[in-house]
Design an enzyme around this catalytic site. Structure first.
Site, PDB file in Angstrom:
ATOM      1  N   ASP A 176       3.063  -1.966  -0.986  1.00 30.77           N
ATOM      2  CA  ASP A 176       2.405  -2.138  -2.280  1.00 30.77           C
ATOM      3  C   ASP A 176       1.146  -1.273  -2.276  1.00 30.77           C
ATOM      4  OD1 ASP A 176       0.997  -2.975  -4.526  1.00 30.77           O
ATOM      5  OD2 ASP A 176       1.492  -5.098  -4.256  1.00 30.77           O
ATOM      6  N   HIS A 177       1.158  -0.232  -3.119  1.00 31.54           N
ATOM      7  CA  HIS A 177       0.046   0.728  -3.094  1.00 31.54           C
ATOM      8  C   HIS A 177      -1.240   0.147  -3.664  1.00 31.54           C
ATOM      9  CE1 HIS A 177      -1.250   4.592  -1.941  1.00 31.54           C
ATOM     10  NE2 HIS A 177      -0.144   5.257  -2.233  1.00 31.54           N
TER      11      HIS A 177
END
Length: 467
Positions: free
Chosen positions: A437-438
């Site tokens: 998850d950036h």
């Protein structure tokens, strides 16, 4: 002879907040004598298969639902004949709170016991009432969704049209559940034409199927037969109801894919030293009788690498606008089961030495294959691994398990020409695929974590430099 009374057991929500479950099998028959907490049925929720214990000690009087039925929470599924002890109080599951004094008075309706204590007050109708919702004139299917297309300009209606519209009464949408509306759409049935036989006029699956003129087919609904003069091979398509684990998995994956901005990185590693280590461990007394696989070492490598990059063991709390960093690791392992994909997790996996971790992985896989994973085992994961290599796949782009920051994919181990000590040699190689998850993990953090996992698998002795 002591007096008896009939008590109904309503499908509980099992503490998961789910709205329905499917009856898989009954472990009892009408006339059987059961004891308190004896397993009487297996039901499948959207998360797992769960055994239902009996809330009463008595005799099975009636089974209200058959295997394959999808039942709403709160609907009666079985009736018991139980002894009417002095005060008329039924036996309750162990751990259930005692009924308060008000519940025994004549002014307050009695609440029925369920698996999580005492449920809501049961009204005389047996079903909570809902406010009727009115809609405009309906033609064809009753459910439509608004679409934001440009609206063409039309001439103003004439006085006669306005008068006719004013006399049209708004149609009331028939009462039904989402699965029943889905079935009606599949069968091309207009719910406005279907009389409801359920409580309060509720339209049931049986009502829709009866109106459509076909018998119930719990496993699949088939349609579209071969045209005349064709191959005569029978039905050309099969429609399978979306329910249970498959339905939950689909919703979770859509939520994850369109909520968390995924980024995926790949790293191909020479894991020959890890496989040599596994061979040695299998011959050691400490691992006698314990199943060891490349997944075992990969799981341990993930747990060690997380100590250096804890951002991958975190969660984005949108409601609180906080990043939650976990100081423990509940390691999820994606498992393909006959009922669909599940991701059970090993609680506090970071606290387990390698022999106990290997044993936990073996037990997790065995339980998942048997379809006995509990809802508790499926919740609370913090990071996951998916072993796509068992299917002969080299790499992929795994989708995050909702609520987790990262998932590592293990590819197939292949014998390949590889550079080794300045020469080309045949080595055991696999590819690692890391999705993260950036919002939570920067590219540098994801790269460092993946490099650490790869370094441990390429040379297990590197662990000494990391702990």
């Amino acid at each position: 002879m002591s007096a008896t009374m009939i008590k109904e057991f309503r499908l509980p929500d099992l503490g998961e907040g789910l709205t329905e479950s499917e009856i898989l099998s009954w472990k009892v028959d009408v006339g059987d004598t059961v004891s308190l907490n004896q397993v009487i049925a297996e039901v499948e929720t959207a998360k797992a298969v769960v055994e239902l214990p009996s809330p009463f000690a008595g005799v099975i009087k009636e089974l209200h639902e058959q295997p394959g039925s999808v039942v709403e929470v709160g609907k009666p599924i079985v009736s018991f004949e139980v002894a009417d002890d002095a005060g008329g109080s039924p036996s309750v599951p162990s751990g259930a709170p005692p009924a308060d004094a008000a519940s025994n008075s004549g002014d307050t309706p009695k609440r029925e016991p369920n698996l999580v204590g005492y449920g809501a007050v049961v009204e005389s109708s047996g079903r909570p009432t809902r406010r009727a919702r009115n809609f405009g004139p309906v033609a064809g299917l009753v459910e439509t969704q608004p679409v934001d297309f440009p609206t063409p300009v039309e001439p103003a209606p004439t006085a006669a049209v306005v008068s006719a519209q004013a006399e049209t009464k708004p149609a009331e949408r028939p009462r039904s559940t989402p699965p029943v509306r889905k079935l009606a759409r599949d069968l091309g049935v207009d719910l406005l034409q279907v009389p409801g036989t359920g409580p309060g006029g509720l339209i049931t699956r049986e009502d829709v199927q009866h109106y459509a003129g076909q018998a119930e087919q719990p496993a699949a609904i088939t349609a579209g037969r071969a045209p005349a003069g064709g191959t005569g091979a029978g039905e050309r398509e099969t429609r399978t109801p979306i329910k249970g684990v498959r339905k939950h998995t689909a919703a979770a994956m859509v939520q994850s894919a369109f909520t968390a901005p995924h980024a995926t990185e790949f790293l191909t590693v020479d894991v020959t030293p890890s496989l040599e280590l596994l061979a040695k461990l299998k011959d050691s007394r400490a691992f006698a009788g314990i199943k060891l696989t490349p997944l075992t070492l990969a799981a341990k490598a993930v747990l060690i690498a997380l100590r250096r990059t804890p951002a991958l063991n975190s969660r984005w709390d949108e409601e609180a606008q906080e990043i939650v960093t976990f100081h423990y690791v509940n390691l999820g392992i994606a498992a393909a089961t006959p009922r669909g994909l599940t991701v059970p997790n090993i609680k506090d996996a970071d606290a387990l030495p390698l022999p106990q971790l290997a044993q936990a992985l073996a037990e997790l896989a065995e339980t998942a294959r048997a379809g006995k994973t509990t809802p508790a085992d499926l919740s609370g994961g913090t990071i996951s691994i998916t072993n796509i290599g068992v299917f002969g796949i080299d790499a992929g782009t795994p989708i995050l398990n909702p609520g987790e920051a990262a998932i590592l994919g293990l590819g197939a181990v292949r014998t390949m020409p590889w550079e080794y000590r300045g020469e080309v040699a045949l080595r055991q190689v696999l590819t690692l695929s890391l999705s993260f998850d950036h919002r939570l993990v920067d590219g540098e953090q994801g790269s460092r974590f993946l490099a650490d996992v790869g370094a441990i698998l390429a040379e297990p002795g590197m662990v000494l430099t990391m702990v």
